[in-house]
Design a protein around this motif. Structure first.
Motif, PDB file in Angstrom:
ATOM      1  N   ALA A 141      -3.580  14.245  -3.617  1.00  0.00           N
ATOM      2  CA  ALA A 141      -4.809  14.129  -3.160  1.00  0.00           C
ATOM      3  C   ALA A 141      -5.422  13.013  -3.120  1.00  0.00           C
ATOM      4  CB  ALA A 141      -5.693  15.179  -2.860  1.00  0.00           C
ATOM      5  N   ALA A 142      -5.885  12.281  -4.440  1.00  0.00           N
ATOM      6  CA  ALA A 142      -5.907  11.311  -4.688  1.00  0.00           C
ATOM      7  C   ALA A 142      -5.011  10.156  -4.388  1.00  0.00           C
ATOM      8  CB  ALA A 142      -5.987  11.150  -6.387  1.00  0.00           C
ATOM      9  N   VAL A 143      -3.816  10.396  -4.202  1.00  0.00           N
ATOM     10  CA  VAL A 143      -2.842   8.783  -3.558  1.00  0.00           C
ATOM     11  C   VAL A 143      -3.082   9.270  -2.295  1.00  0.00           C
ATOM     12  CG1 VAL A 143      -0.964   8.284  -2.920  1.00  0.00           C
ATOM     13  CG2 VAL A 143      -1.734   9.551  -5.654  1.00  0.00           C
ATOM     14  N   SER A 144      -3.522  10.293  -1.281  1.00  0.00           N
ATOM     15  CA  SER A 144      -3.943  10.364   0.031  1.00  0.00           C
ATOM     16  C   SER A 144      -4.775   9.588   0.390  1.00  0.00           C
ATOM     17  CB  SER A 144      -3.964  12.150   0.813  1.00  0.00           C
ATOM     18  OG  SER A 144      -2.618  12.404  -0.059  1.00  0.00           O
ATOM     19  N   ILE A 145      -5.939   9.226  -0.632  1.00  0.00           N
ATOM     20  CA  ILE A 145      -7.242   8.611   0.290  1.00  0.00           C
ATOM     21  C   ILE A 145      -7.061   6.934   0.378  1.00  0.00           C
ATOM     22  CG2 ILE A 145      -8.572  11.036  -0.338  1.00  0.00           C
ATOM     23  CD1 ILE A 145      -9.666   8.712  -2.277  1.00  0.00           C
ATOM     24  N   THR A 146      -5.869   6.574  -0.857  1.00  0.00           N
ATOM     25  CA  THR A 146      -5.352   5.130  -0.261  1.00  0.00           C
ATOM     26  C   THR A 146      -4.771   4.925   0.799  1.00  0.00           C
ATOM     27  OG1 THR A 146      -3.388   5.493  -2.114  1.00  0.00           O
ATOM     28  CG2 THR A 146      -5.647   5.680  -3.879  1.00  0.00           C
ATOM     29  N   ALA A 147      -3.889   5.629   1.121  1.00  0.00           N
ATOM     30  CA  ALA A 147      -3.624   5.128   1.980  1.00  0.00           C
ATOM     31  C   ALA A 147      -4.061   4.665   3.642  1.00  0.00           C
ATOM     32  CB  ALA A 147      -2.553   6.641   2.439  1.00  0.00           C
ATOM     33  N   PRO A 148      -5.213   5.353   3.406  1.00  0.00           N
ATOM     34  CA  PRO A 148      -6.091   4.531   4.656  1.00  0.00           C
ATOM     35  C   PRO A 148      -6.263   3.178   4.296  1.00  0.00           C
ATOM     36  CG  PRO A 148      -6.605   6.967   4.706  1.00  0.00           C
ATOM     37  CD  PRO A 148      -5.480   6.747   3.505  1.00  0.00           C
ATOM     38  N   LEU A 149      -6.655   3.260   2.775  1.00  0.00           N
ATOM     39  CA  LEU A 149      -7.567   1.815   2.414  1.00  0.00           C
ATOM     40  C   LEU A 149      -6.251   0.170   2.838  1.00  0.00           C
ATOM     41  CD1 LEU A 149      -9.608   2.807  -0.364  1.00  0.00           C
ATOM     42  CD2 LEU A 149     -10.167   2.286   1.893  1.00  0.00           C
ATOM     43  N   PHE A 150      -5.027   0.541   2.078  1.00  0.00           N
ATOM     44  CA  PHE A 150      -4.467  -0.222   2.360  1.00  0.00           C
ATOM     45  C   PHE A 150      -3.640  -0.265   4.584  1.00  0.00           C
ATOM     46  CE2 PHE A 150      -2.933   1.518  -2.144  1.00  0.00           C
ATOM     47  CZ  PHE A 150      -2.284   0.539  -2.539  1.00  0.00           C
ATOM     48  N   PHE A 151      -3.850   0.222   4.501  1.00  0.00           N
ATOM     49  CA  PHE A 151      -4.132   0.450   6.571  1.00  0.00           C
ATOM     50  C   PHE A 151      -4.497  -0.671   7.157  1.00  0.00           C
ATOM     51  CE2 PHE A 151      -3.436   1.129  10.845  1.00  0.00           C
ATOM     52  CZ  PHE A 151      -1.786   1.335  11.031  1.00  0.00           C
ATOM     53  N   LEU A 152      -5.975  -0.543   7.049  1.00  0.00           N
ATOM     54  CA  LEU A 152      -6.849  -1.318   7.168  1.00  0.00           C
ATOM     55  C   LEU A 152      -6.308  -2.484   6.693  1.00  0.00           C
ATOM     56  CD1 LEU A 152     -10.140   1.303   7.469  1.00  0.00           C
ATOM     57  CD2 LEU A 152      -8.923   0.031   8.466  1.00  0.00           C
ATOM     58  N   VAL A 153      -5.908  -3.190   5.710  1.00  0.00           N
ATOM     59  CA  VAL A 153      -6.059  -4.012   4.861  1.00  0.00           C
ATOM     60  C   VAL A 153      -4.413  -4.787   5.627  1.00  0.00           C
ATOM     61  CG1 VAL A 153      -5.476  -5.969   2.916  1.00  0.00           C
ATOM     62  CG2 VAL A 153      -7.287  -3.644   2.628  1.00  0.00           C
ATOM     63  N   MET A 154      -4.044  -3.842   6.183  1.00  0.00           N
ATOM     64  CA  MET A 154      -2.811  -4.906   6.475  1.00  0.00           C
ATOM     65  C   MET A 154      -3.257  -5.149   8.041  1.00  0.00           C
ATOM     66  SD  MET A 154       0.482  -2.875   4.707  1.00  0.00           S
ATOM     67  CE  MET A 154       0.241  -0.853   5.440  1.00  0.00           C
ATOM     68  N   VAL A 155      -3.891  -4.101   8.416  1.00  0.00           N
ATOM     69  CA  VAL A 155      -4.283  -4.426  10.045  1.00  0.00           C
ATOM     70  C   VAL A 155      -4.742  -5.123  10.327  1.00  0.00           C
ATOM     71  CG1 VAL A 155      -5.025  -3.634  11.544  1.00  0.00           C
ATOM     72  CG2 VAL A 155      -3.841  -2.006  11.113  1.00  0.00           C
ATOM     73  N   PHE A 156      -6.080  -5.995   8.637  1.00  0.00           N
ATOM     74  CA  PHE A 156      -6.795  -6.756   9.585  1.00  0.00           C
ATOM     75  C   PHE A 156      -6.784  -7.674   8.390  1.00  0.00           C
ATOM     76  CE2 PHE A 156      -9.091  -2.574  11.375  1.00  0.00           C
ATOM     77  CZ  PHE A 156      -9.037  -3.261  12.697  1.00  0.00           C
ATOM     78  N   GLN A 157      -6.002  -7.935   8.027  1.00  0.00           N
ATOM     79  CA  GLN A 157      -5.661  -9.098   7.095  1.00  0.00           C
ATOM     80  C   GLN A 157      -6.083 -10.093   7.041  1.00  0.00           C
ATOM     81  OE1 GLN A 157      -2.023  -9.876   5.427  1.00  0.00           O
ATOM     82  NE2 GLN A 157      -1.041  -9.041   6.640  1.00  0.00           N
ATOM     83  N   ARG A 158      -5.898 -11.212   8.426  1.00  0.00           N
ATOM     84  CA  ARG A 158      -6.400 -11.837   8.768  1.00  0.00           C
ATOM     85  C   ARG A 158      -7.287 -12.030   8.998  1.00  0.00           C
ATOM     86  NH1 ARG A 158      -1.063 -14.049  13.043  1.00  0.00           N
ATOM     87  NH2 ARG A 158       0.502 -13.779  11.439  1.00  0.00           N
ATOM     88  N   GLN A 159      -7.893 -11.916   9.667  1.00  0.00           N
ATOM     89  CA  GLN A 159      -9.640 -11.196  10.248  1.00  0.00           C
ATOM     90  C   GLN A 159      -9.821 -11.055   9.143  1.00  0.00           C
ATOM     91  OE1 GLN A 159      -7.481  -9.133  11.421  1.00  0.00           O
ATOM     92  NE2 GLN A 159      -7.548 -10.418  13.633  1.00  0.00           N
ATOM     93  N   ILE A 160      -9.554 -10.195   7.483  1.00  0.00           N
ATOM     94  CA  ILE A 160     -11.341 -10.891   6.508  1.00  0.00           C
ATOM     95  C   ILE A 160     -10.715 -12.095   6.078  1.00  0.00           C
ATOM     96  CG2 ILE A 160     -10.696  -9.598   4.361  1.00  0.00           C
ATOM     97  CD1 ILE A 160      -9.830  -6.934   5.198  1.00  0.00           C
ATOM     98  N   VAL A 161      -9.846 -12.279   5.767  1.00  0.00           N
ATOM     99  CA  VAL A 161      -9.590 -13.655   5.328  1.00  0.00           C
ATOM    100  C   VAL A 161     -10.823 -15.296   5.811  1.00  0.00           C
ATOM    101  CG1 VAL A 161      -7.612 -15.559   4.212  1.00  0.00           C
ATOM    102  CG2 VAL A 161      -6.737 -13.129   4.337  1.00  0.00           C
ATOM    103  N   SER A 162     -10.246 -14.579   7.120  1.00  0.00           N
ATOM    104  CA  SER A 162     -10.947 -15.465   8.460  1.00  0.00           C
ATOM    105  C   SER A 162     -11.879 -15.421   7.851  1.00  0.00           C
ATOM    106  CB  SER A 162     -10.640 -15.416   9.538  1.00  0.00           C
ATOM    107  OG  SER A 162     -11.318 -16.771  10.675  1.00  0.00           O
ATOM    108  N   GLY A 163     -13.039 -14.145   7.610  1.00  0.00           N
ATOM    109  CA  GLY A 163     -14.414 -14.056   7.394  1.00  0.00           C
ATOM    110  C   GLY A 163     -14.478 -14.061   6.897  1.00  0.00           C
TER     111      GLY A 163
END
Length: 385
Positions: free
Chosen positions: A355-377
């Motif tokens: 269960a603990a591993v499961s909750i980390t998956a959405p965080l990694f996914f969000l960072v992968m999708v929005f990595q350029r916007q995050i760095v730019s921001g």
């Protein structure tokens, strides 16, 4: 050339800094990697004193749960494809096919479709293909590493962890939506205002943000408990009690997070020239039209960065959710803490790890999708020309 040489770091300094960076990455990534490995093993392998047995999983393999070389390659390929789609294809698709005002909808639809597709590919398509091809590829089709997904099935299906996931999504979506809606309007207004009132509003918001979360919870708690009484004139006998419901947590987390979003978004708006507003006004736009059609498309990196921080606050919160939610509406973090705190067997502990591993998956996914916007921001305004 001489300027470039002057800026180049000496070799000992580069080696030292790279060594510290590698050490930090190892220390930070090792716990995540280790619990992820444990979550796919039987309890005997997961808590074996021999690290090699934890990784290879001989007991798990002996019970008929394993991965072949072919399946490992297919899994790695699926993960690589997901990362590439999330980091390159999806951003290009959204920017190219969606109008500036509708890009947020494209991000939501695209990220949701990619997330669901990656789960189906990893846990559905890859095992099906490997089952078909394993008998045909000889040694490459023989199981070499013990691996089982039974703990994930137990926690998500049998123990109803999916309900905790739904509650987390509801609360997180509510907090992010309200915080960004209010924060963008307030940040824009305060960035364009030079009055002393705007300054004192920011100072009060900063003080409010510095308060301990327990103080805010204690202040809201009597209101939520007695909410049915002061809502009775409106709803009559059907007046709800907000205590234990997700809406109570959303209200408190928005109160905690709103000062931060206002401060952060104000700093982004200040880096946008006021001449853009004036040009839009000259072209016939109202103040709100200038804000929506001219300023917001430029602000997307800042909004996404601020939204990610708001998401992390709501998604990872423990204190507020554990105090204000009942057992039926509990989010994932308090639910996992409850799994670890109970007197459990090693099997139950591995299920909690899954269960603990499961909750980390959405965080990694969000960072992968929005990595350029995050760095730019995060780098917005760092260099001004």
């Amino acid at each position: 050339m001489s300027a470039a040489r002057a800026l180049q770091q000496p070799l000992p300094l580069r080696l030292t800094s790279n060594a510290f960076l590698a050490l930090w990455c190892l220390i930070a990534a090792f716990p995540i990697f280790w619990i992820m490995v444990q979550s796919f093993k039987t309890p005997v392998d997961a808590y074996d004193s021999n690290a090699l047995n934890v990784i290879l999983g001989p007991e798990t393999l002996a019970r008929g749960h394993g991965m072949s070389v072919l399946q490992i390659l297919l899994g790695v390929g699926a993960i690589w494809l997901t990362i590439r789609l999330a980091s390159r294809t999806l951003p290009s698709f959204v920017r190219g096919s969606m109008d500036g005002g509708l890009q947020w909808l494209g991000w939501i639809i695209g990220a949701s479709a990619l997330g669901i597709g990656s789960v189906v590919a990893l846990f559905g398509v890859v095992p099906w293909i490997s089952d078909v091809l394993n008998p045909m590829v000889g040694p490459l089709g023989v199981d070499v590493v013990g691996l089982t997904t039974e703990h994930y099935k137990t926690v998500w299906v049998e123990r109803g962890f999916f309900r905790n996931f739904q509650n987390s999504l509801l609360i997180t979506a509510g907090v992010v939506t309200i915080s960004l809606s209010v924060g963008t309007l307030a940040g824009y207004g305060l960035a364009r205002s030079g009055s002393k009132l705007a300054f004192w509003i920011l100072i009060i918001a900063l003080i409010f943000r510095a308060l301990p979360h327990s103080v805010l919870v204690a202040g809201y708690l009597p209101v939520f408990i007695s909410s049915s009484e002061w809502l009775a004139p409106i709803f009559g006998e059907n007046a709800p009690t907000l205590y234990g419901k997700p809406f109570a947590v959303i209200a408190v987390l928005v109160a905690i997070n709103q000062p931060f979003t206002i401060w952060m978004l104000r700093s982004f708006f200040q880096n946008i020239p006021a001449e853009l507003d004036e040009a839009a006004r000259v072209d016939g736009c109202s103040h709100f039209q200038a804000f929506r059609r001219v300023i917001m498309p430029v602000m997307w990196p800042g909004v996404i960065t601020t939204g990610l921080f708001s998401f992390l606050l709501a998604y990872n919160d423990f204190l507020v959710t554990s105090l204000l939610l009942d057992a039926q509406n509990q989010t994932m973090v308090p639910a996992i803490a409850g799994m670890f705190n109970r007197e459990t067997t090693t099997t139950d502990q591995v299920v909690a790890v899954a269960a603990a591993v499961s909750i980390t998956a959405p965080l990694f996914f969000l960072v992968m999708v929005f990595q350029r916007q995050i760095v730019s921001g995060l780098t917005a305004g760092a260099v001004k020309g």
